[in-house]
Design an enzyme around this catalytic site. Structure first.
Site, PDB file in Angstrom:
ATOM      1  N   SER A  11       0.837  -1.198   0.000  1.00 47.50           N
ATOM      2  CA  SER A  11       0.000   0.000   0.000  1.00 47.50           C
ATOM      3  C   SER A  11       0.869   1.244   0.000  1.00 47.50           C
ATOM      4  O   SER A  11       1.894   1.294   0.680  1.00 47.50           O
ATOM      5  CB  SER A  11      -0.916   0.023   1.223  1.00 47.50           C
ATOM      6  OG  SER A  11      -1.711   1.187   1.216  1.00 47.50           O
ATOM      7  N   HIS A  12       0.422   2.237  -0.755  1.00 53.53           N
ATOM      8  CA  HIS A  12       1.028   3.568  -0.715  1.00 53.53           C
ATOM      9  C   HIS A  12       0.172   4.499   0.142  1.00 53.53           C
ATOM     10  O   HIS A  12       0.513   5.657   0.325  1.00 53.53           O
ATOM     11  CB  HIS A  12       1.145   4.151  -2.130  1.00 53.53           C
ATOM     12  CG  HIS A  12       2.095   3.397  -3.004  1.00 53.53           C
ATOM     13  ND1 HIS A  12       3.449   3.623  -2.998  1.00 53.53           N
ATOM     14  CD2 HIS A  12       1.878   2.412  -3.903  1.00 53.53           C
ATOM     15  CE1 HIS A  12       4.033   2.809  -3.863  1.00 53.53           C
ATOM     16  NE2 HIS A  12       3.104   2.064  -4.423  1.00 53.53           N
ATOM     17  N   ASN A  13      -0.951   3.995   0.657  1.00 50.23           N
ATOM     18  CA  ASN A  13      -1.891   4.784   1.440  1.00 50.23           C
ATOM     19  C   ASN A  13      -1.342   4.949   2.858  1.00 50.23           C
ATOM     20  O   ASN A  13      -1.261   3.987   3.619  1.00 50.23           O
ATOM     21  CB  ASN A  13      -3.256   4.076   1.448  1.00 50.23           C
ATOM     22  CG  ASN A  13      -4.323   4.835   2.196  1.00 50.23           C
ATOM     23  OD1 ASN A  13      -4.102   5.310   3.300  1.00 50.23           O
ATOM     24  ND2 ASN A  13      -5.493   4.927   1.600  1.00 50.23           N
ATOM     25  N   ALA A  14      -0.974   6.179   3.205  1.00 50.62           N
ATOM     26  CA  ALA A  14      -0.355   6.442   4.505  1.00 50.62           C
ATOM     27  C   ALA A  14      -1.280   6.082   5.661  1.00 50.62           C
ATOM     28  O   ALA A  14      -0.823   5.599   6.699  1.00 50.62           O
ATOM     29  CB  ALA A  14       0.061   7.909   4.596  1.00 50.62           C
ATOM     30  N   GLU A  42      -2.641  -2.510 -11.448  1.00 51.88           N
ATOM     31  CA  GLU A  42      -4.020  -2.243 -11.832  1.00 51.88           C
ATOM     32  C   GLU A  42      -4.917  -3.234 -11.097  1.00 51.88           C
ATOM     33  O   GLU A  42      -4.681  -4.439 -11.127  1.00 51.88           O
ATOM     34  CB  GLU A  42      -4.185  -2.401 -13.341  1.00 51.88           C
ATOM     35  CG  GLU A  42      -5.519  -1.909 -13.841  1.00 51.88           C
ATOM     36  CD  GLU A  42      -5.627  -1.970 -15.351  1.00 51.88           C
ATOM     37  OE1 GLU A  42      -6.759  -1.872 -15.836  1.00 51.88           O
ATOM     38  OE2 GLU A  42      -4.593  -2.126 -16.022  1.00 51.88           O
ATOM     39  N   ASP A  71      -7.387  -4.988   0.724  1.00 52.18           N
ATOM     40  CA  ASP A  71      -8.317  -4.329  -0.186  1.00 52.18           C
ATOM     41  C   ASP A  71      -9.563  -4.096   0.630  1.00 52.18           C
ATOM     42  O   ASP A  71     -10.090  -5.016   1.266  1.00 52.18           O
ATOM     43  CB  ASP A  71      -8.617  -5.145  -1.440  1.00 52.18           C
ATOM     44  CG  ASP A  71      -9.200  -4.241  -2.523  1.00 52.18           C
ATOM     45  OD1 ASP A  71      -8.574  -3.212  -2.833  1.00 52.18           O
ATOM     46  OD2 ASP A  71     -10.289  -4.536  -3.032  1.00 52.18           O
ATOM     47  N   PHE A 155      -9.692   8.728   7.753  1.00 55.95           N
ATOM     48  CA  PHE A 155      -9.534   9.101   6.348  1.00 55.95           C
ATOM     49  C   PHE A 155     -10.664   8.453   5.571  1.00 55.95           C
ATOM     50  O   PHE A 155     -11.493   7.730   6.125  1.00 55.95           O
ATOM     51  CB  PHE A 155      -8.156   8.663   5.824  1.00 55.95           C
ATOM     52  CG  PHE A 155      -7.897   7.186   5.928  1.00 55.95           C
ATOM     53  CD1 PHE A 155      -8.106   6.357   4.837  1.00 55.95           C
ATOM     54  CD2 PHE A 155      -7.457   6.620   7.115  1.00 55.95           C
ATOM     55  CE1 PHE A 155      -7.879   4.990   4.932  1.00 55.95           C
ATOM     56  CE2 PHE A 155      -7.222   5.259   7.218  1.00 55.95           C
ATOM     57  CZ  PHE A 155      -7.437   4.446   6.121  1.00 55.95           C
ATOM     58  N   LYS A 178     -10.524   3.238  17.134  1.00 57.45           N
ATOM     59  CA  LYS A 178     -10.855   2.774  15.787  1.00 57.45           C
ATOM     60  C   LYS A 178     -10.045   1.527  15.452  1.00 57.45           C
ATOM     61  O   LYS A 178     -10.565   0.587  14.847  1.00 57.45           O
ATOM     62  CB  LYS A 178     -10.583   3.869  14.756  1.00 57.45           C
ATOM     63  CG  LYS A 178     -10.926   3.425  13.338  1.00 57.45           C
ATOM     64  CD  LYS A 178     -10.548   4.466  12.315  1.00 57.45           C
ATOM     65  CE  LYS A 178     -10.730   3.891  10.923  1.00 57.45           C
ATOM     66  NZ  LYS A 178     -10.101   4.693   9.901  1.00 57.45           N
ATOM     67  N   ARG A 184     -10.644  -3.326   9.452  1.00 59.76           N
ATOM     68  CA  ARG A 184      -9.247  -3.760   9.369  1.00 59.76           C
ATOM     69  C   ARG A 184      -8.815  -4.424  10.670  1.00 59.76           C
ATOM     70  O   ARG A 184      -8.071  -5.403  10.662  1.00 59.76           O
ATOM     71  CB  ARG A 184      -8.324  -2.584   9.055  1.00 59.76           C
ATOM     72  CG  ARG A 184      -8.251  -2.295   7.595  1.00 59.76           C
ATOM     73  CD  ARG A 184      -7.151  -1.300   7.231  1.00 59.76           C
ATOM     74  NE  ARG A 184      -7.562  -0.696   5.984  1.00 59.76           N
ATOM     75  CZ  ARG A 184      -8.306   0.393   5.886  1.00 59.76           C
ATOM     76  NH1 ARG A 184      -8.680   1.046   6.962  1.00 59.76           N
ATOM     77  NH2 ARG A 184      -8.658   0.844   4.707  1.00 59.76           N
TER      78      ARG A 184
END
EC number: 3.6.1.66
Length: 197
Positions: A11-14, A42, A71, A155, A178, A184
């Site tokens: 993941s590039h999601n901080a 993709e 995901d 987020f 959370k 998650r």
């Protein structure tokens, strides 16, 4: 049981990186796929499971390490499960604020009783890129969609996701809380159990 000393998080999601590292704790060294590549695969799957496996295999291939991919997304009952696997790109890739605005517009005339939604997370862990037996763990967090954004934490769709057991939005929860309640967190608890962590 798989013994892991380190893995790469696909993941590039901080926000995801921070959440998942906090949940895994210090027992496993987590490296970001960003250390190996800035190119994201993709997401051609039609489900959270397919996309999680695709991302995990790609990260393992690029890094040579075991890889964990998440995901996840928001599935709104009234919208037939949308935005679903397209949650991050719901407003054509224009970001969280645009995604939230589009969701609010789609739900503006929907009665409270029909605003049910679930945050879904599928974690896929592969030991190597060709692992024939990925470990899959799913977490689902039930809630409903608010009529306006509330809260400053989190987020994505957190400001619009009402958490009935806490009587607040996901974005109003402290990050630590959370990380105990979320989709998650539920998927990670299953993964940690499978790994004996």
């Amino acid at each position: 049981m798989i013994k892991l000393e380190q893995l790469v998080l696909a993941s590039h999601n901080a926000g995801k990186l921070k959440e998942l590292q906090a949940m895994l704790g210090a027992s496993v060294k987590v490296r970001s796929i960003g250390e190996f590549s800035q190119v994201e695969p993709e997401e051609t799957g039609l489900s959270f499971v397919e996309n999680a496996i695709l991302k995990a295999r790609n990260a393992a291939r690029l890094s040579g390490l075991p890889a964990l991919a998440d995901d996840s997304g928001l599935a709104v009952d009234f919208l037939g499960g949308a935005p679903g696997i397209y949650s991050a790109r719901y407003a054509d890739g224009r970001g969280d604020a645009a995604n939230n605005a589009k969701l609010l517009e789609a739900m503006k005339d929907v009665p409270d009783a029909e605003r049910g939604a679930q945050f879904v997370s599928v974690l896929a862990l592969v030991r190597h890129a060709d692992d024939p037996l990925p470990i899959l763990c799913e977490g689902i967090w039930e809630g409903r969609i608010l009529r306006e954004a509330r809260g400053a934490h989190g987020f994505g769709y957190d400001p619009l996701f009402w958490v009935p057991e806490r009587d607040c939005s996901s974005a109003e929860l402290a990050p630590e809380e959370k990380n105990r309640l979320s989709h998650r967190a539920r998927a990670m608890a299953l993964l940690k159990q499978r790994l004996g962590l």
